[in-house]
Design an enzyme around this catalytic site. Structure first.
Site, PDB file in Angstrom:
ATOM      1  N   CYS A  32      -3.068   4.360   7.453  1.00 47.04           N
ATOM      2  CA  CYS A  32      -2.562   4.358   8.820  1.00 47.04           C
ATOM      3  C   CYS A  32      -3.428   5.258   9.715  1.00 47.04           C
ATOM      4  O   CYS A  32      -4.557   4.917  10.010  1.00 47.04           O
ATOM      5  CB  CYS A  32      -1.087   4.763   8.841  1.00 47.04           C
ATOM      6  SG  CYS A  32      -0.215   4.274  10.363  1.00 47.04           S
ATOM      7  N   HIS A  37       1.595   1.460   4.431  1.00 49.82           N
ATOM      8  CA  HIS A  37       1.822   2.726   3.732  1.00 49.82           C
ATOM      9  C   HIS A  37       2.247   2.501   2.278  1.00 49.82           C
ATOM     10  O   HIS A  37       3.442   2.387   1.989  1.00 49.82           O
ATOM     11  CB  HIS A  37       2.939   3.514   4.426  1.00 49.82           C
ATOM     12  CG  HIS A  37       2.563   4.123   5.728  1.00 49.82           C
ATOM     13  ND1 HIS A  37       2.149   5.435   5.840  1.00 49.82           N
ATOM     14  CD2 HIS A  37       2.544   3.614   6.989  1.00 49.82           C
ATOM     15  CE1 HIS A  37       1.901   5.707   7.118  1.00 49.82           C
ATOM     16  NE2 HIS A  37       2.130   4.619   7.826  1.00 49.82           N
ATOM     17  N   GLU A  50       2.413   4.620  -0.064  1.00 50.05           N
ATOM     18  CA  GLU A  50       3.186   5.773  -0.546  1.00 50.05           C
ATOM     19  C   GLU A  50       4.662   5.651  -0.211  1.00 50.05           C
ATOM     20  O   GLU A  50       5.503   6.352  -0.794  1.00 50.05           O
ATOM     21  CB  GLU A  50       2.604   7.084   0.018  1.00 50.05           C
ATOM     22  CG  GLU A  50       2.962   7.420   1.447  1.00 50.05           C
ATOM     23  CD  GLU A  50       2.149   6.694   2.497  1.00 50.05           C
ATOM     24  OE1 GLU A  50       2.314   6.991   3.697  1.00 50.05           O
ATOM     25  OE2 GLU A  50       1.333   5.806   2.113  1.00 50.05           O
TER      26      GLU A  50
END
Length: 232
Positions: free
Chosen positions: A86, A203, A205
Site C-alpha cells: 500500500c 494488504h 498482513e
C-alpha cells in the site's frame, strides 16, 4: 529469516506487519526507524502501509527522502529483497525502485474492502508458490491506488512478466467491473526487472491470521519465505 519493518511518521500498519511476520510466521523481526542508517543485518525489508508524512504532496513523495531510504535503495541494488504494501508500494514507486506510479482512484474516493486478486504468473518469489487458478481475497484500503504508467512502461512490464497480481472477480476473471480503482490492466502489484523488489496495494498482513477468518494473505508471505529459505 530476519525482517526489517520500516516505520515512518504516519505508518499505521507496521504493528500488523510485525505481528504476522513474528507471531504467525515465526520469523525474527526488527523495526527500522525512518532516520536509521543501520539495517541490522536483515534479510528482507518491508515498507508497511499507512500515511507516511500525512501523504502531503502525494503519497510517498516525502518518505522517499527519509534517511532510511538511502539504505533501502542500496540494499535493493545489491539484490536484497524489499516489499512495499500500500503506502510502501507508493514509496517504492516514488523512489524509482519500482516502475510506474500510484494516482487517485478513479472514483476519487477512499476504498476499504475485501478484494479478489490472482497471481499473474509464477516467476517471482512473491507469487512463485501460488497456483494461478487460486483466487485470493485480500483487503484493500487506499485513496491513491490506481496503478499508472506510460504505454512503453506498461508494455515492458507486461512483456517481462513483472506484473505480480491483478484484480479479478470471485471466479478469477479479470474484468473492468472487478477493478476497484482504475489501475491499468487491473494491476494490483508489480516487481522490478531483477525480481527482488515487490509492491502491491492489497494488504496480505490483514488476511494472515485464522482469528480473522481469512488466511489467503499468508500464502503470499509463505511464497516469499519458501524462495528465500531455498536460496540461503
Amino acid at each position: 529469516m530476519k525482517f526489517g519493518v520500516v516505520v515512518f511518521p504516519g505508518s499505521n500498519c507496521d504493528e500488523d506487519m510485525v505481528y504476522v511476520l513474528k507471531n504467525i510466521l515465526g520469523q525474527q523481526v526488527v523495526k527500522l526507524w525512518h532516520k536509521d542508517h543501520n539495517l541490522q543485518g536483515v534479510d528482507m525489508i518491508v515498507l508497511p502501509g499507512g500515511f507516511s508524512y500525512g501523504d502531503y504532496l502525494r503519497s510517498g513523495a516525502i518518505a522517499k527522502f527519509s534517511p532510511i531510504m538511502n539504505e533501502v535503495t542500496e540494499f535493493a541494488k545489491k539484490g536484497g529483497y524489499v516489499l512495499g504494501v500500500c503506502n510502501g508500494f507508493q514509496i517504492l514507486c516514488e523512489a524509482q525502485l519500482l516502475p510506474g506510479t500510484l494516482i487517485h482512484n478513479t472514483s476519487h474516493r477512499f476504498i476499504c474492502k475485501n478484494q479478489f486478486i490472482v497471481a499473474d504468473n509464477n516467476v517471482s518469489p512473491i507469487n512463485a508458490s501460488i497456483p494461478l487458478d487460486r483466487v485470493l481475497n485480500i483487503p484493500i484500503a487506499h485513496g491513491e491506488g490506481c496503478y499508472y504508467a506510460d504505454v512503453e512502461t506498461i508494455k515492458e512490464i507486461e512483456d517481462n512478466a513483472q506484473v505480480l497480481f491483478r484484480y479479478c472477480n470471485p471466479e478469477g476473471h479479470i474484468t473492468e467491473d472487478a477493478n476497484p480503482n482504475g489501475s491499468v490492466n487491473n494491476i494490483a502489484g508489480v516487481t522490478n526487472r531483477h525480481r527482488n523488489v515487490f509492491g502491491m496495494m492489497p494488504h496480505p498482513e490483514r488476511a494472515a491470521d485464522e482469528e480473522l477468518g481469512n488466511t489467503d494473505g499468508r500464502l503470499i508471505f509463505e511464497s516469499l519465505l519458501n524462495h528465500m529459505m531455498a536460496n540461503v
